[in-house]
Design a protein around this motif. Sequence first.
Motif, PDB file in Angstrom:
ATOM      1  N   LYS A 165      -0.404   5.768   0.504  1.00  0.00           N
ATOM      2  CA  LYS A 165       0.721   5.826   1.431  1.00  0.00           C
ATOM      3  C   LYS A 165       0.295   6.017   2.882  1.00  0.00           C
ATOM      4  N   TYR A 166      -0.892   6.551   3.102  1.00  0.00           N
ATOM      5  CA  TYR A 166      -1.329   6.798   4.475  1.00  0.00           C
ATOM      6  C   TYR A 166      -2.171   5.647   5.047  1.00  0.00           C
ATOM      7  N   HIS A 197      -3.035  11.718   7.979  1.00  0.00           N
ATOM      8  CA  HIS A 197      -2.198  12.233   6.893  1.00  0.00           C
ATOM      9  C   HIS A 197      -1.064  13.057   7.490  1.00  0.00           C
ATOM     10  N   ILE A 198      -0.083  12.322   8.002  1.00  0.00           N
ATOM     11  CA  ILE A 198       1.067  12.939   8.662  1.00  0.00           C
ATOM     12  C   ILE A 198       2.261  12.892   7.718  1.00  0.00           C
ATOM     13  N   LEU A 246       0.829  -1.204   0.000  1.00  0.00           N
ATOM     14  CA  LEU A 246       0.000   0.000   0.000  1.00  0.00           C
ATOM     15  C   LEU A 246       0.865   1.256   0.000  1.00  0.00           C
ATOM     16  N   TYR A 247       1.936   1.231   0.805  1.00  0.00           N
ATOM     17  CA  TYR A 247       2.806   2.398   0.916  1.00  0.00           C
ATOM     18  C   TYR A 247       3.522   2.686  -0.399  1.00  0.00           C
ATOM     19  N   GLU A 248       3.901   1.637  -1.106  1.00  0.00           N
ATOM     20  CA  GLU A 248       4.611   1.820  -2.361  1.00  0.00           C
ATOM     21  C   GLU A 248       3.664   2.131  -3.512  1.00  0.00           C
ATOM     22  N   ASN A 282       4.638   6.670   8.006  1.00  0.00           N
ATOM     23  CA  ASN A 282       3.977   5.402   8.285  1.00  0.00           C
ATOM     24  C   ASN A 282       4.750   4.695   9.383  1.00  0.00           C
ATOM     25  N   VAL A 283       4.044   4.294  10.447  1.00  0.00           N
ATOM     26  CA  VAL A 283       4.702   3.678  11.599  1.00  0.00           C
ATOM     27  C   VAL A 283       5.393   2.370  11.208  1.00  0.00           C
TER      28      VAL A 283
END
Length: 778
Positions: free
Chosen positions: A330-331, A358-359, A324-326, A390-391
């Motif tokens: 991304k959030y 959305h950090i 998902l991040y790639e 993303n943690v």
Amino acid sequence: MLHQSNIKAFGWRQAFVAVTTMLMLFMGDQALARDTAARIRDIKVTGAERISRETIISQIELKRGESFDAAKADRSIRALFATEQYKDVRITQRDGVVSVAVVENATVATITYSGNSEVKSDKFKDVVKLKEGGVYSEAKAHADALALREFYRREGRLSSVIEAKTEIKAGNKADVRFNIAEGKVDKVTNITFEGNAAFTAGELEGVIRTVRSSWLDIFKSDSIYVADRLELDRDLLRRHYLTHGFAEAVIKSADGTLDDDGRGYSVRFIIDEGERFAIGDVTFDAGIEGVDVTAFEPLLQVRSGDVYNAAKIDKSVEAVALALYEGPHKYARVAAKLKRDAANKRMGVVFKIEDGPHITVERIEVAGNTKTHLDVILREMKLREGEAFNVLMLERDKARIKALGYFKTVEVKAKAGTGSEDVLIVVAVEEIDTLVLSFGGGYSTTDGVIGDVAIEDRNIFGTGRHVKLKLSGSLVKLQAEASFTEPHLLGTNVAGGFDLFYRDYDASRQSSYKSQKIGGALRAGYALSENVTGSVNYTFAQNKLYDVGATASAAIKEATGGGSSNTYYTSSVGYGLAYDTRDNRKLPTSGSSFVLAQDFAGPGGDVRYIKSTIDARTYYKAAENITLVGRATAGSITGWGGQDVRLLDMYYLGNETVRGFATAGIGPRDTFSTNRDALGGTNYISTTAEARFGLPLIPDEIGLRGAIFADAGSLFGTSAAAAKLPGIAGANAALRASVGAGLIWDSPIGPLRADYAFPLAKQPFDKVQPWSLGMSGF
């Protein structure tokens, strides 16, 4: 007429007013006088020897020309004490003069230890904070004594007593001595488990770090009773149950009690296993529009009907989150929700995908990298400044930085940024020395007495580049190697480098000749995925066949053109493809590996051939201390452009492939030659089945394991010239097979093996060798 009493009263009132007025005027004068006196005219410092008057004045709040303030004086005293430079501080004021009287702490002249017969003093350097030349204080000495006591406690000597003694000498110098009364080592005499039905006590002892004392204590330290280690053991046990189906297992307690005779500790674990679950329905719950969950199904490591395994669920969450991040989400956040079906003993898993906060990463700060360049660390991070935070990526970045092998500790934390939707990422590392000088020695049944010396730096000049120089030799072999690797060639994820080599080998015992190879290689590799790596290479080498014996095979003499030596050059390009899921590269217990390689020799050299090899291995953990291993290999070399395969380019196989046979002990051979010279083969195949297991009464941390195995294989095919000679045997694909047993030791220099094998199938001209001893690459 006034009454007399009124007159008297009036007089007293007048008198009272007059007296009060005079008193107030007097007090005002006194206050004015005090205010004038309280103005600081001067500041005097007494008692200072090492520290200058100006330094002390700069550390207090009282200043010339200002009024004296008792609160400021009190804070100044505390500030001076906080510097840890002073044993005593006093501030007084009189007639506008502030006096600062200090008694300086001594300077540490020497630090010595007495009574430590079991532990060398060098081990205390990182424990004791007082340093020679530094400032001494009683509080520091006391804290160091407590730290030494804690050190001995971790070593299992719970009854140790440490006392700090200090002698102040002339010049305010302190000699500090730590008197140590080393207690006896407290051993673990017994380990018991309560509530364990699914696993035996022996299996669970193989999971935890603590081991019971035995005659093998000289090789290990985990038999020492350390209370803090029990918490680690408790966590290891719980993880073990969670990965073997017991989703609700609880380790209720872990404690140690002193035996009645006072000679050791008994450790007890109380376990509530709960029910064993299988995986139920595996589904997705996507709360984000546009997410195609079917694309994530191949990433999952759990399937309905599998035994419940928390570790595989976590890895599945990580794989989906990374995808998902790639991608465009991304959030997104991923979490595994469990659905308990007690009646059917199944645990359903729902992978819930939802939009997270959305950090954004505002800034990345790195600290502690005194040698390693900043870009070497940052290039390992998926997170980037100005991009989504993303943690999970934070944890992955930490693991990637730690995997570099350049740091003792790695901490990666997120802190609040300047905005409500910004974070600051702080990376704190503690470097280790990556320059290693190593020496080795031993004995191999292939090469006899062996030895080597190597110097290696995996992070030379802090650039992340890897440089290695190695010299090794034996009675029959001499090798010199130099290699350089750039892990990110031209800023890409391609790892590139070169190798230089010199190899001289005396094959007189096997083939009545000696050989020499000098050359170099260029190489590049790229990770196609987490488990797949591709590589390409170019090699140029000078090959020399020399000292051919007078009684050597006619095939060997022909390779030198009838003389005693021959030199030719090889220019080859090649590629490789590797797949690897092993849990450990040295001594794996699960996973598989597959390597395919091809080399094409031709233009630029004297030889022309195509060489192909395949090596497939698999590892299966059948029980806690039993690993099943399978291996299959094959290779083929063939000439092209009308050329035959040369003698030095052939495959030579023996105990490294089918144990029980000598080096170059199988395959084509000239039975008419005096030495029955091995001529090598153009094709080979081999298979191995092996079971590795822990040995009774031998703790795992010693690294000694047993093995039983069965090998089978064949080496066949000769050059066209050799095939025409009389006395050539072994050119066909006759099977060789053997069975045996061995010991594997995970030594400090790498895995060592000692095997005894008995050939079951062999040819009359083969050379056997039951024992084999050496390094293990399998």
